[in-house]
Enzyme design. Sequence first.
Site, short mmCIF file in Angstrom:
data_model
loop_
_atom_site.label_atom_id
_atom_site.label_comp_id
_atom_site.label_asym_id
_atom_site.label_seq_id
_atom_site.Cartn_x
_atom_site.Cartn_y
_atom_site.Cartn_z
N MET A 38 64.80 -55.15 38.29
CA MET A 38 64.52 -55.21 36.85
C MET A 38 64.25 -53.79 36.33
O MET A 38 63.67 -53.62 35.26
CB MET A 38 63.33 -56.14 36.59
CG MET A 38 63.64 -57.57 37.04
SD MET A 38 62.69 -58.84 36.19
CE MET A 38 61.06 -58.48 36.77
N GLU A 43 59.78 -46.01 44.81
CA GLU A 43 60.22 -45.84 46.20
C GLU A 43 60.47 -47.15 46.93
O GLU A 43 61.25 -47.21 47.88
CB GLU A 43 59.19 -45.02 46.98
CG GLU A 43 59.30 -43.54 46.69
CD GLU A 43 58.16 -42.76 47.30
OE1 GLU A 43 57.88 -42.96 48.49
OE2 GLU A 43 57.54 -41.97 46.57
N GLY A 44 59.78 -48.21 46.49
CA GLY A 44 60.03 -49.53 47.10
C GLY A 44 61.48 -49.94 46.85
O GLY A 44 62.20 -50.34 47.77
N HIS A 45 61.93 -49.83 45.58
CA HIS A 45 63.33 -50.17 45.28
C HIS A 45 64.27 -49.25 46.05
O HIS A 45 65.30 -49.68 46.57
CB HIS A 45 63.63 -49.95 43.79
CG HIS A 45 62.91 -50.84 42.85
ND1 HIS A 45 61.95 -50.38 41.99
CD2 HIS A 45 62.99 -52.17 42.64
CE1 HIS A 45 61.50 -51.39 41.26
NE2 HIS A 45 62.10 -52.48 41.64
N GLN A 69 62.40 -65.64 33.79
CA GLN A 69 61.41 -65.73 34.87
C GLN A 69 60.00 -65.35 34.39
O GLN A 69 59.08 -65.30 35.18
CB GLN A 69 61.85 -64.92 36.10
CG GLN A 69 61.80 -63.42 35.95
CD GLN A 69 62.38 -62.70 37.15
OE1 GLN A 69 63.58 -62.72 37.38
NE2 GLN A 69 61.53 -62.04 37.94
N ASP A 158 57.55 -58.99 47.68
CA ASP A 158 57.69 -60.30 47.02
C ASP A 158 58.07 -61.32 48.08
O ASP A 158 59.20 -61.79 48.13
CB ASP A 158 58.76 -60.19 45.93
CG ASP A 158 58.34 -59.25 44.83
OD1 ASP A 158 57.37 -59.56 44.13
OD2 ASP A 158 58.97 -58.18 44.69
N GLN A 161 59.43 -64.67 46.93
CA GLN A 161 60.76 -64.50 46.34
C GLN A 161 61.82 -64.42 47.43
O GLN A 161 62.88 -65.04 47.35
CB GLN A 161 60.78 -63.25 45.47
CG GLN A 161 62.16 -62.85 44.99
CD GLN A 161 62.12 -61.80 43.92
OE1 GLN A 161 61.86 -62.10 42.76
NE2 GLN A 161 62.40 -60.55 44.25
N SER A 193 54.74 -51.02 42.88
CA SER A 193 55.19 -52.03 41.93
C SER A 193 55.46 -51.35 40.60
O SER A 193 54.73 -50.42 40.23
CB SER A 193 54.07 -53.06 41.75
OG SER A 193 54.31 -53.83 40.59
N SER A 194 56.47 -51.82 39.90
CA SER A 194 56.75 -51.25 38.57
C SER A 194 55.55 -51.49 37.66
O SER A 194 55.27 -50.72 36.75
CB SER A 194 57.98 -51.90 37.95
OG SER A 194 59.07 -51.78 38.83
#
Length: 289
Positions: A38, A43-45, A69, A158, A161, A193-194
């Site tokens: 999204m 860094e996670g992405h 969502q 997540d 998810q 997290s964003s």
Amino acid sequence: MVSDLKQQVLIQRASSTGEMKRVLNSFHGTNIGFVPTMGYLHEGHMSLVEESLRTCDHTVVSIFVNPIQFGPNEDLDVYPYDLEGDIEKLESAGVDLLFQPHREIIYPEGFKTYVQVDEITDHLCGKSRPGLFKGVATVVLKLFNIVRPQHVFFGEKDWQQLAVIETLVRDLNLDIFVHRVPLVREPDGLAMSSRNRNLTSKERQKALSLSRSLEDAKEKISQGTTAASQLKQSIKDRITAESGMQIDYISICDPISLQEIEEVKGRTLIALAVKIGSSRLIDNCIVED
Ligand code: PAF
């Protein structure tokens, strides 16, 4: 030298299914890795992107803030956005294609078809955010149908998810390999997290109690505490020692079925969700007995 050359290649961009088809045709016969996001990439992405770049011939990333969502009082309107920054990151990593669909492409007028994964969505975030996983499963299946990847990459941050996506892929016979990528933390332990971007500096400091309470629980388990009620109480005490923390859930459960357990035996998931100010953060860890 090679990476210098790579940085000069501009990412291809598509916002319609027609544009996607045209670019994807040029990838014909190669392995396509796909990372749905999204946006507001951290860094996670990028660890998902790197895993795809490492294992696939072409990497496609999507940026789409999926309205269905989000619940009515959730943070859709303030979800962070930085398209230029995202493109810069994806370009310098060497991503081949960015899919950034308009809302009408994903949800055309008269849209009526939704995907519902049962049971595992009754727990954790699914319990307090009804509609979340129906929205996630629906958009993810649509994105898979448009991108047609052989490999997809999702983060263990997540956890639920990921379980939903794995179930969807299995139950609907999708010919896709789901890669699980470990959670990435800031140097002080905060799960990336964003949504961290919306924390004030005080809230960010308080947010450290999430990862620290999980570390404490792991420590207690290693010293022999196995009663879930005792562990949950100590996590709760650690978090609520900070003011203004609203615990949504603390779950100690089976990592596959997500059913609550009473005693920690074998592989166990500890997951939590806490609201700090207007931000709702989640974190989790796996403990082995
Ligand atoms: O994890 C996310 O960013 C979203 O839930 C996803 C998978 C991109 C679906 O909108």
